[in-house]
Write an enzyme that holds these catalytic residues in place. Structure first.
Site, PDB file in Angstrom:
ATOM      1  N   ASP A  41       0.537  -1.170  -0.119  1.00 25.02           N
ATOM      2  CA  ASP A  41      -0.028   0.356   0.156  1.00 25.02           C
ATOM      3  C   ASP A  41       0.813   1.699  -0.590  1.00 25.02           C
ATOM      4  OD1 ASP A  41      -2.691   1.388   0.686  1.00 25.02           O
ATOM      5  OD2 ASP A  41      -1.494   1.983   2.627  1.00 25.02           O
ATOM      6  N   ASP A  77       0.113   5.253   1.280  1.00 26.94           N
ATOM      7  CA  ASP A  77       0.003   5.919   2.342  1.00 26.94           C
ATOM      8  C   ASP A  77       0.109   5.065   2.751  1.00 26.94           C
ATOM      9  OD1 ASP A  77      -0.868   8.755   4.144  1.00 26.94           O
ATOM     10  OD2 ASP A  77      -3.081   7.766   3.028  1.00 26.94           O
ATOM     11  N   GLY A  79      -6.979   4.232   3.813  1.00 29.80           N
ATOM     12  CA  GLY A  79      -7.084   3.870   2.007  1.00 29.80           C
ATOM     13  C   GLY A  79      -8.356   3.749   1.329  1.00 29.80           C
ATOM     14  N   ARG A 104     -11.574   8.648  -2.896  1.00 32.35           N
ATOM     15  CA  ARG A 104     -11.846   9.478  -3.022  1.00 32.35           C
ATOM     16  C   ARG A 104     -13.582  10.198  -2.983  1.00 32.35           C
ATOM     17  NH1 ARG A 104      -9.608  12.605  -7.764  1.00 32.35           N
ATOM     18  NH2 ARG A 104      -7.604  11.623  -6.839  1.00 32.35           N
ATOM     19  N   SER A 122      -4.726   5.486  -4.322  1.00 35.68           N
ATOM     20  CA  SER A 122      -5.216   6.119  -4.746  1.00 35.68           C
ATOM     21  C   SER A 122      -4.825   6.658  -6.457  1.00 35.68           C
ATOM     22  CB  SER A 122      -4.406   7.404  -4.197  1.00 35.68           C
ATOM     23  OG  SER A 122      -3.707   8.339  -4.234  1.00 35.68           O
ATOM     24  N   ARG A 123      -5.491   7.741  -6.871  1.00 39.22           N
ATOM     25  CA  ARG A 123      -5.974   8.188  -8.638  1.00 39.22           C
ATOM     26  C   ARG A 123      -3.788   9.129  -8.540  1.00 39.22           C
ATOM     27  NH1 ARG A 123     -11.341   8.439 -11.011  1.00 39.22           N
ATOM     28  NH2 ARG A 123     -11.736   6.111 -10.535  1.00 39.22           N
ATOM     29  N   ASN A 124      -3.028   9.319  -7.442  1.00 39.66           N
ATOM     30  CA  ASN A 124      -2.263  10.550  -7.666  1.00 39.66           C
ATOM     31  C   ASN A 124      -1.149   9.368  -7.059  1.00 39.66           C
ATOM     32  OD1 ASN A 124      -3.361  13.451  -8.196  1.00 39.66           O
ATOM     33  ND2 ASN A 124      -4.997  13.009  -5.809  1.00 39.66           N
ATOM     34  N   ASP A 145      -1.844  -0.377   6.189  1.00 42.92           N
ATOM     35  CA  ASP A 145      -1.878  -0.254   7.358  1.00 42.92           C
ATOM     36  C   ASP A 145      -3.603   0.274   7.496  1.00 42.92           C
ATOM     37  OD1 ASP A 145      -2.628   2.357   5.134  1.00 42.92           O
ATOM     38  OD2 ASP A 145      -2.052   3.641   6.550  1.00 42.92           O
TER      39      ASP A 145
HETATM   40  P1  B16 Z   1      -6.987  10.221  -3.895  1.00 43.87           P
HETATM   41  P2  B16 Z   1      -3.458   4.466  -0.314  1.00 43.87           P
HETATM   42  C1  B16 Z   1      -5.022   6.245  -0.113  1.00 43.87           C
HETATM   43  O1  B16 Z   1      -3.601   5.793   0.131  1.00 43.87           O
HETATM   44  C2  B16 Z   1      -5.861   6.959   0.893  1.00 43.87           C
HETATM   45  O2  B16 Z   1      -5.250   6.179   1.662  1.00 43.87           O
HETATM   46  C3  B16 Z   1      -6.802   7.647   1.376  1.00 43.87           C
HETATM   47  O3  B16 Z   1      -7.188   8.745   2.246  1.00 43.87           O
HETATM   48  C4  B16 Z   1      -7.048   8.279   0.459  1.00 43.87           C
HETATM   49  O4  B16 Z   1      -8.546   8.841   0.326  1.00 43.87           O
HETATM   50  C5  B16 Z   1      -7.216   7.467  -0.928  1.00 43.87           C
HETATM   51  O5  B16 Z   1      -5.758   7.156  -1.380  1.00 43.87           O
HETATM   52  C6  B16 Z   1      -7.708   8.045  -2.439  1.00 43.87           C
HETATM   53  O6  B16 Z   1      -6.456   8.988  -2.828  1.00 43.87           O
HETATM   54  O7  B16 Z   1      -7.556  11.083  -3.639  1.00 43.87           O
HETATM   55  O8  B16 Z   1      -5.322  11.050  -4.056  1.00 43.87           O
HETATM   56  O9  B16 Z   1      -7.265   9.376  -5.556  1.00 43.87           O
HETATM   57  O10 B16 Z   1      -3.219   3.593   1.609  1.00 43.87           O
HETATM   58  O11 B16 Z   1      -4.088   3.412  -0.498  1.00 43.87           O
HETATM   59  O12 B16 Z   1      -2.259   4.047  -0.596  1.00 43.87           O
HETATM   60 MG    MG Z   2      -2.500   2.986   2.947  1.00 49.69          MG
END
Ligand code: B16
Ligand code: MG
Length: 220
Positions: free
Chosen positions: A8, A10, A45, A48, A113-115, A167
């Site tokens: 993972d 974040d 996790g 969005r 995350s899409r980022n 996490d």
């Molecule tokens: P985005 P992970 C997750 O990352 C974040 O923990 C979560 O807080 C967030 O809303 C999600 O990505 C979507 O992120 O807005 O950038 O698409 O823990 O799956 O790496």
């Molecule tokens: Mg995470």
């Protein structure tokens, strides 16, 4: 026989949770929504879209407004990402990935995350991973097993040959449901994983694999 490690992003490789919090908080303040750090823990996790739904706490808004708010939050978040550097890798991550490579393991990311690719680029880690599964890869997000199964397909491994490091409770649920080995990282509700570690600082890949092999021979 473990062939790949799937991480993972974040909360495991880096800690972007604070940036997610600050970005949602700014949007919430602008729209007069109550949103606390405690609320933010539930977004760990989570996609969005689901994050917005949790923040709305049942309040109904139009689809156009939802799209506008998610886009605005994402603009705030992306401006924080411009400050991310390789120094923002969490403690022990660089050493852990290096050892895994030396052991001949494949490496992948499974992030909601899409980022994710932008974050990996900023950390100078994009080239380290054989497969990056991100928020664009599948429709059903964690705790559905789909993302990690998609990653296993890209790696060409069976699920029992992969270890997922997560996490978030939803992420460990997803990994276990898919049939992977799971390692829970940090203080969230992740102790249902096969192994629970506070972080990767000072942790040896060889020790993790030995622990899982021991479990396999005892319960397998
Ligand atoms: P985005 P992970 C997750 O990352 C974040 O923990 C979560 O807080 C967030 O809303 C999600 O990505 C979507 O992120 O807005 O950038 O698409 O823990 O799956 O790496
Ligand atoms: Mg995470």
């Amino acid at each position: 026989m473990i062939k790949a490690l799937i991480f993972d992003l974040d909360g495991v490789i880096t800690d972007t949770a604070e940036f997610h919090y600050l970005s949602w908080k700014r949007l919430a303040d602008e729209e007069n929504l109550s949103f606390t750090r405690e609320d933010n823990e539930k977004l760990r996790g989570v996609s969005r879209r689901q994050s917005l739904e949790l923040i709305l706490k049942g309040r109904q808004i139009s689809e156009d407004t939802a799209q506008d708010w998610m886009a605005r939050k994402n603009r705030y978040y992306q401006s924080y990402l411009e400050t991310v550097t390789p120094a923002d890798r969490l403690p022990g991550v660089t050493e852990f990935l290096t050892e895994a490579r030396e052991l001949g393991l494949k490496l992948a990311i499974g992030s909601a995350s899409r980022n994710a690719k932008t974050v990996l680029e900023r950390l100078d880690l994009l080239d380290v991973f054989d497969v990056v599964g991100d928020g664009y890869a599948v429709v059903n997000t964690k705790p559905a097993p789909d993302l990690f199964v998609w990653v296993a397909g890209g790696l060409g491994i069976r699920v029992v040959e992969g270890v997922v490091f997560e996490d978030a409770e939803a992420g460990v649920d997803a990994a276990l449901q898919a049939g992977f080995w799971a390692v829970g990282i940090g203080r969230s509700k992740v102790d249902h994983a096969h192994l629970h570690l506070p972080n990767l600082d000072g942790v040896k890949v060889s020790e993790v694999l030995a622990h899982l092999a021991e479990l396999d021979s005892t319960h397998g």
